[in-house]
Design a protein around this motif. Structure first.
Motif, short mmCIF file in Angstrom:
data_model
loop_
_atom_site.label_atom_id
_atom_site.label_comp_id
_atom_site.label_asym_id
_atom_site.label_seq_id
_atom_site.Cartn_x
_atom_site.Cartn_y
_atom_site.Cartn_z
N UNK A 114 0.81 -1.21 0.00
CA UNK A 114 0.00 0.00 0.00
C UNK A 114 0.84 1.26 0.00
N UNK A 115 0.17 2.38 0.29
CA UNK A 115 0.83 3.69 0.26
C UNK A 115 0.65 4.36 1.61
N UNK A 116 1.73 4.93 2.13
CA UNK A 116 1.71 5.65 3.41
C UNK A 116 1.93 7.13 3.14
N UNK A 117 1.05 7.95 3.74
CA UNK A 117 1.20 9.40 3.57
C UNK A 117 0.80 10.08 4.86
N UNK A 118 1.63 11.03 5.29
CA UNK A 118 1.37 11.79 6.51
C UNK A 118 1.13 13.24 6.15
N UNK A 119 0.10 13.84 6.74
CA UNK A 119 -0.23 15.23 6.47
C UNK A 119 -0.71 15.90 7.74
N UNK A 120 -0.49 17.20 7.82
CA UNK A 120 -0.99 18.03 8.92
C UNK A 120 -1.86 19.17 8.42
N UNK A 121 -2.12 19.19 7.11
CA UNK A 121 -2.97 20.22 6.51
C UNK A 121 -4.36 19.63 6.30
N UNK A 122 -5.29 19.97 7.15
CA UNK A 122 -6.63 19.39 7.08
C UNK A 122 -7.49 20.06 6.00
N UNK A 123 -7.11 21.24 5.53
CA UNK A 123 -7.87 21.89 4.48
C UNK A 123 -7.71 21.18 3.14
N UNK A 124 -6.59 20.51 2.96
CA UNK A 124 -6.33 19.80 1.69
C UNK A 124 -6.47 18.28 1.85
N UNK A 125 -7.09 17.83 2.94
CA UNK A 125 -7.20 16.39 3.18
C UNK A 125 -8.05 15.71 2.11
N UNK A 126 -9.10 16.36 1.66
CA UNK A 126 -9.94 15.77 0.62
C UNK A 126 -9.15 15.52 -0.66
N UNK A 127 -8.32 16.50 -1.05
CA UNK A 127 -7.50 16.32 -2.24
C UNK A 127 -6.48 15.23 -2.08
#
Length: 334
Positions: free
Chosen positions: A223-236
């Motif tokens: 699979x793919x692992x991705x970490x983000x802290x920007x919740x405004x762009x979570x949908x994208x």
């Protein structure tokens, strides 16, 4: 053939066996949402969880809109409970595909209503905790949730084995800290089972710089692992990285993932080791030799050099005892 090539060969073997049967295929996406109130972003601002729920519902509806053969299942977990959010009953493969669009509103309403009710209950329980209990709390039910999801997928496959084949994949959305070593070992076993079943596990980490076990989950299953802290762009992020199926991703230009740390973590000191001692019963890793397994209490046979050292010390002890007895006899005679 290294471990990564073996896992890839196993996954492709599972896919070829499904294609060769001649039965129609159904793609099932299972989303596991971590709604634990101890997550850092939930503690900071509860409105961020609202954005996460909206992004998940949009992502689930987009998966259903891709094809009439797609199915969606949403599970949730925290430190206290595991719940099925959608659907309310087992997936029916013989349902009318014309009703696919009618499920979009049901997905959104059920997901929002149930997740908001669950996190409200979780916050109420968290307020009753002491500070020491709160610091020790992690999402301890995440490994069990993945195991239950795999059991659910196996049941669905068994129920529809004569009319269709189900190809499942899992998306984990979590922001919880790393679990302790016993739960981490349990997670690894669950992910190995998922790889055997041909189930791809994707991970979307929220405000987690590095997650040892989640990275391994994505690496083991392909699979793919991705970490983000920007919740405004979570949908994208969800639509751009996790909407495409594993077969389609081979033809897309995905960001290069950093190589997962494949070193094992020892049970005794929680350190990453390249070489160590492994229990033959429970496969627990130790950085140093220990005569008894700290997990399953199995008694180990000592290494050859250590055994030779023990035998030499025992022989020297016996020799000293014999010399002492001989000296005592000589003193008695004189």
């Amino acid at each position: 053939m290294d471990a990564q090539q073996q896992r890839k060969h196993l996954r492709h073997g599972c896919r070829r066996s499904l294609r060769g049967s001649g039965l129609p295929e159904k793609n099932m996406l299972i989303i596991v949402v971590d709604y634990d109130a101890n997550q850092s972003y939930v503690k900071r601002d509860l409105d961020l969880f609202t954005k996460v729920v909206c992004s998940i519902t949009m992502f689930g509806n987009a998966h259903l809109l891709q094809s009439s053969e797609n199915d969606l299942v949403i599970w949730s977990c925290s430190s206290y409970a595991v719940n099925v959010i959608y659907p309310e009953k087992l997936i029916d493969p013989t349902k009318d595909n014309d009703s696919q669009l009618e499920e979009l509103a049901v997905v959104e309403s059920l997901t929002r209503l149930r997740l908001f009710n669950l996190i409200s209950q979780d916050i109420t329980v968290m307020k009753r905790q002491t500070k020491a209990e709160e610091e020790q709390t992690v999402t301890a039910l995440l490994p069990g949730t993945v195991a239950m999801v795999l059991s659910y997928l196996s049941r669905c496959r068994r129920e529809v084995a004569k009319v269709a084949h189900i190809r499942g994949r899992i998306l984990i959305v979590t922001g919880s800290k790393e679990p302790p070593i016993p739960l981490a070992a349990m997670q690894m076993n669950v992910f190995q089972v998922a790889a055997r079943m041909g189930v791809v596990i994707d991970v979307c980490a929220l405000e987690l710089e590095s997650s040892y076990m989640m990275r391994h989950a994505a690496d083991i299953t392909g699979g793919y692992y991705f970490s983000t802290s920007n919740f405004d762009t979570l949908s994208g992020v969800l639509l751009g990285l996790f909407l495409a199926s594993p077969d389609v991703r081979q033809h897309l230009n995905y960001p290069i993932q950093p190589q997962a740390d494949l070193r094992a973590m020892c049970f005794c000191h929680s350190k990453l080791v390249e070489m160590g001692f492994v229990c033959s019963c429970c496969l627990t890793v130790f950085c140093k030799y220990t005569p008894i397994c700290g997990k399953c209490e199995t008694i180990f046979k000592p290494p050859q050099e250590l055994q030779m050292y023990i035998d030499n010390r025992a022989a020297q002890r016996r020799q000293r005892e014999l010399l002492k007895l001989e000296m005592e006899r000589q003193l008695q005679i004189t």
